[in-house]
Design a protein around this motif. Structure first.
Motif, PDB file in Angstrom:
ATOM      1  N   ARG A 226     -18.659  -2.869 -10.461  1.00  0.00           N
ATOM      2  CA  ARG A 226     -19.661  -3.233  -9.445  1.00  0.00           C
ATOM      3  C   ARG A 226     -19.056  -4.005  -8.282  1.00  0.00           C
ATOM      4  NH1 ARG A 226     -24.491  -6.316 -11.035  1.00  0.00           N
ATOM      5  NH2 ARG A 226     -23.152  -7.599 -12.369  1.00  0.00           N
TER       6      ARG A 226
ATOM      7  N   VAL B 126     -23.019  -3.016   4.651  1.00  0.00           N
ATOM      8  CA  VAL B 126     -22.965  -3.257   3.202  1.00  0.00           C
ATOM      9  C   VAL B 126     -23.676  -4.571   2.890  1.00  0.00           C
ATOM     10  CG1 VAL B 126     -21.488  -3.622   1.189  1.00  0.00           C
ATOM     11  CG2 VAL B 126     -20.793  -1.997   2.962  1.00  0.00           C
TER      12      VAL B 126
ATOM     13  N   PRO C 269     -22.449  -5.843  -4.172  1.00  0.00           N
ATOM     14  CA  PRO C 269     -23.178  -4.958  -3.249  1.00  0.00           C
ATOM     15  C   PRO C 269     -24.500  -4.560  -3.895  1.00  0.00           C
ATOM     16  CG  PRO C 269     -21.372  -3.774  -4.318  1.00  0.00           C
ATOM     17  CD  PRO C 269     -21.210  -5.223  -4.678  1.00  0.00           C
TER      18      PRO C 269
ATOM     19  N   THR D 142     -25.803  -1.894  -4.101  1.00  0.00           N
ATOM     20  CA  THR D 142     -25.679  -0.595  -4.781  1.00  0.00           C
ATOM     21  C   THR D 142     -25.182  -0.742  -6.220  1.00  0.00           C
ATOM     22  OG1 THR D 142     -23.411  -0.377  -3.977  1.00  0.00           O
ATOM     23  CG2 THR D 142     -25.163   0.618  -2.636  1.00  0.00           C
TER      24      THR D 142
ATOM     25  N   ASN E 190     -22.215  -0.794  -7.042  1.00  0.00           N
ATOM     26  CA  ASN E 190     -21.137   0.198  -7.149  1.00  0.00           C
ATOM     27  C   ASN E 190     -19.953  -0.281  -6.308  1.00  0.00           C
ATOM     28  OD1 ASN E 190     -19.441   2.428  -7.133  1.00  0.00           O
ATOM     29  ND2 ASN E 190     -21.113   3.895  -6.958  1.00  0.00           N
ATOM     30  N   SER E 191     -18.807  -0.491  -6.965  1.00  0.00           N
ATOM     31  CA  SER E 191     -17.624  -0.990  -6.257  1.00  0.00           C
ATOM     32  C   SER E 191     -17.118  -0.013  -5.198  1.00  0.00           C
ATOM     33  CB  SER E 191     -16.506  -1.281  -7.262  1.00  0.00           C
ATOM     34  OG  SER E 191     -16.195  -0.124  -8.005  1.00  0.00           O
ATOM     35  N   GLU E 192     -17.452   1.269  -5.342  1.00  0.00           N
ATOM     36  CA  GLU E 192     -17.015   2.245  -4.336  1.00  0.00           C
ATOM     37  C   GLU E 192     -17.621   1.944  -2.974  1.00  0.00           C
ATOM     38  OE1 GLU E 192     -17.542   6.283  -5.540  1.00  0.00           O
ATOM     39  OE2 GLU E 192     -16.286   6.066  -7.343  1.00  0.00           O
ATOM     40  N   THR E 193     -18.773   1.271  -2.957  1.00  0.00           N
ATOM     41  CA  THR E 193     -19.400   0.868  -1.692  1.00  0.00           C
ATOM     42  C   THR E 193     -18.455  -0.039  -0.912  1.00  0.00           C
ATOM     43  OG1 THR E 193     -21.574   0.949  -2.741  1.00  0.00           O
ATOM     44  CG2 THR E 193     -21.414  -0.269  -0.669  1.00  0.00           C
TER      45      THR E 193
ATOM     46  N   ASN F  68     -15.091   1.999  -0.052  1.00  0.00           N
ATOM     47  CA  ASN F  68     -15.332   2.970   1.024  1.00  0.00           C
ATOM     48  C   ASN F  68     -15.494   2.287   2.375  1.00  0.00           C
ATOM     49  OD1 ASN F  68     -15.183   5.104  -0.745  1.00  0.00           O
ATOM     50  ND2 ASN F  68     -17.381   5.268  -1.053  1.00  0.00           N
ATOM     51  N   CYS F  69     -16.120   1.107   2.370  1.00  0.00           N
ATOM     52  CA  CYS F  69     -16.273   0.339   3.608  1.00  0.00           C
ATOM     53  C   CYS F  69     -14.899  -0.044   4.160  1.00  0.00           C
ATOM     54  CB  CYS F  69     -17.120  -0.902   3.340  1.00  0.00           C
ATOM     55  SG  CYS F  69     -17.224  -2.038   4.759  1.00  0.00           S
TER      56      CYS F  69
END
Length: 409
Positions: free
Chosen positions: A50, A95, A107, A109, A111-114, A117-118
């Motif tokens: 996360r 974000v 975040p 979301t 979700n650590s990809e948020t 990706n940022c």
């Protein structure tokens, strides 16, 4: 005048430094080198996938208290770029972060990809060049003041300034290339780890936790107060992880062989606990001791505590002896366990140690020995307890280094 800036390490501090440098001076050519094929790997695994971005602690004077190493030196850097700045930085880029009950910020979301990706998007927009599978093994300072970077594969490139963000390393030899530049390295030892207790009588209760316990290292002035988790190898949870961080060097010297004392009922003193149990005994004498847990402790945990006190499964309060009562008090207030080793906390390996802070200008993160050489993140002798503090140190030092490198000198 355009400069070539090299950033070594594709983690949180590296990306933040590269992005900041490129955004503050678009003329700069910023190149980020990552020795593996994975970028932002720690960001992606943090917080169970996360990403615990930072901690809801916006006062620098309070924030520094969460760093066993680097607290004094981070005070001014946090005044310039602290947790509130981190929140604002990400929110400005779409974000949003949320705060959980314990102060950790994620975040929305979950979700650590948020976050990853940022950072990747910002790096691309700022024209940061990213080279993966490029292991920089040596830095050479040239006579004209610039640098030559040598990769493990024999390739070289030149840079006007360099930011090293290679993270915490668990082996001293991994810092040799920085020692070669004249830098003192504080011995790296593990921080943030769980305790192995092979002889624990609680192992069968793996997964059971208590919201608050006080854990002390016997013979040391080290203690921690917080949630505690029983595992199949021993103990974990915030109380243990904080203790491992504050005691990192001492516990390493003890070769991870020491005794701990656990107070499972920290709201009581010996006197008030005894009074509580005797009062219950006088009112509920016919109740079976092992079947009626106290203090919100889980039933199975209470049952084992009564077993340890020599209280049989059918014994009533009416019939308990002073000897058994004393044993129960001792078990609850000063449960003794022998620690024999440690286990890494999830994938989030943290070390204390690294480049000595005395040799770095903490306002700019530039080396005091080598002009144009900068450091950020865990390669420095900085580490925080669990809760988003290590990432905050990465954002702060990366930002200040990036800002400083962007300026023409």
């Amino acid at each position: 005048m355009a400069q070539t800036i090299a950033v070594i390490g594709g983690g949180a501090a590296g990306f933040f430094g590269a992005i900041t440098c490129a955004q503050q001076n678009s003329q700069n050519q910023v190149i980020l080198f990552e020795k593996t094929g994975k970028l932002l790997s720690k960001v992606l695994v943090s917080g169970g996938g996360r990403c615990n971005v930072t901690h809801h602690c916006f006062n620098p004077n309070e924030l520094i208290k969460f760093y066993p190493r680097g607290s004094k030196q981070l005070k001014k850097p946090f005044q310039e770029f602290g947790a509130q700045n981190t929140v604002n930085w990400f929110e400005k880029r779409g974000v949003q972060l949320k705060t959980e009950a314990d102060g950790r910020m994620f975040p929305i979301t979950d979700n650590s990809e948020t976050i990853a990706n940022c950072l990747l998007r910002e790096a691309k927009n700022a024209s940061v060049e990213i080279l993966t599978h490029t292991d920089i093994s040596e830095i050479v300072k040239l006579e004209n003041g610039t640098f030559e970077l040598c990769s493990a594969k024999g390739k070289t490139c030149k840079a006007d300034k360099i930011l090293v963000t290679t993270g915490g390393q668990n082996k001293p030899e991994n810092y040799e290339w920085l020692k070669a530049l004249g830098h003192k390295i504080e011995k790296p030892v593990p921080s943030l780890f769980t305790f192995n207790v092979p002889g624990s009588y609680l192992k069968e209760l793996m997964g059971i936790s208590v919201p608050r316990a006080i854990v002390k290292i016997s013979g040391q002035k080290l203690e921690s107060d917080g949630p505690l988790l029983i595992t199949h190898w021993g103990f974990s949870g915030p109380a243990i992880l904080r203790l491992s961080a504050w005691g990192a060097r001492i516990l390493n010297e003890l070769n991870y062989h020491f005794n701990i004392s656990i107070n499972w009922v920290p709201d009581f003193t010996e006197e008030t606990l005894r009074a509580k149990l005797l009062s219950y005994k006088s009112i509920h004498g016919k109740k079976i001791i092992s079947s009626n847990p106290f203090f919100g402790l889980p039933q199975r945990l209470w049952k084992i505590f009564t077993d340890q006190a020599g209280i049989s499964a059918e014994l009533r309060w009416l019939d308990v002896s002073n000897k058994n009562l004393n044993k129960l008090l001792e078990t609850l207030l000063r449960g003794n366990f022998e620690v024999r080793g440690k286990t890494t906390f999830k994938e989030e390996f943290v070390t204390c140690g690294g480049v000595s802070l005395s040799e770095v200008n903490m306002q700019t993160l530039e080396s005091r020995h080598v002009k144009g050489l900068y450091f950020a993140g865990e390669v420095l002798d900085i580490d925080g307890i669990t809760g988003g503090f290590n990432f905050q140190a990465a954002w702060t030092t990366g930002f200040l280094a990036g800002k400083s490198m962007a300026q023409e000198q």
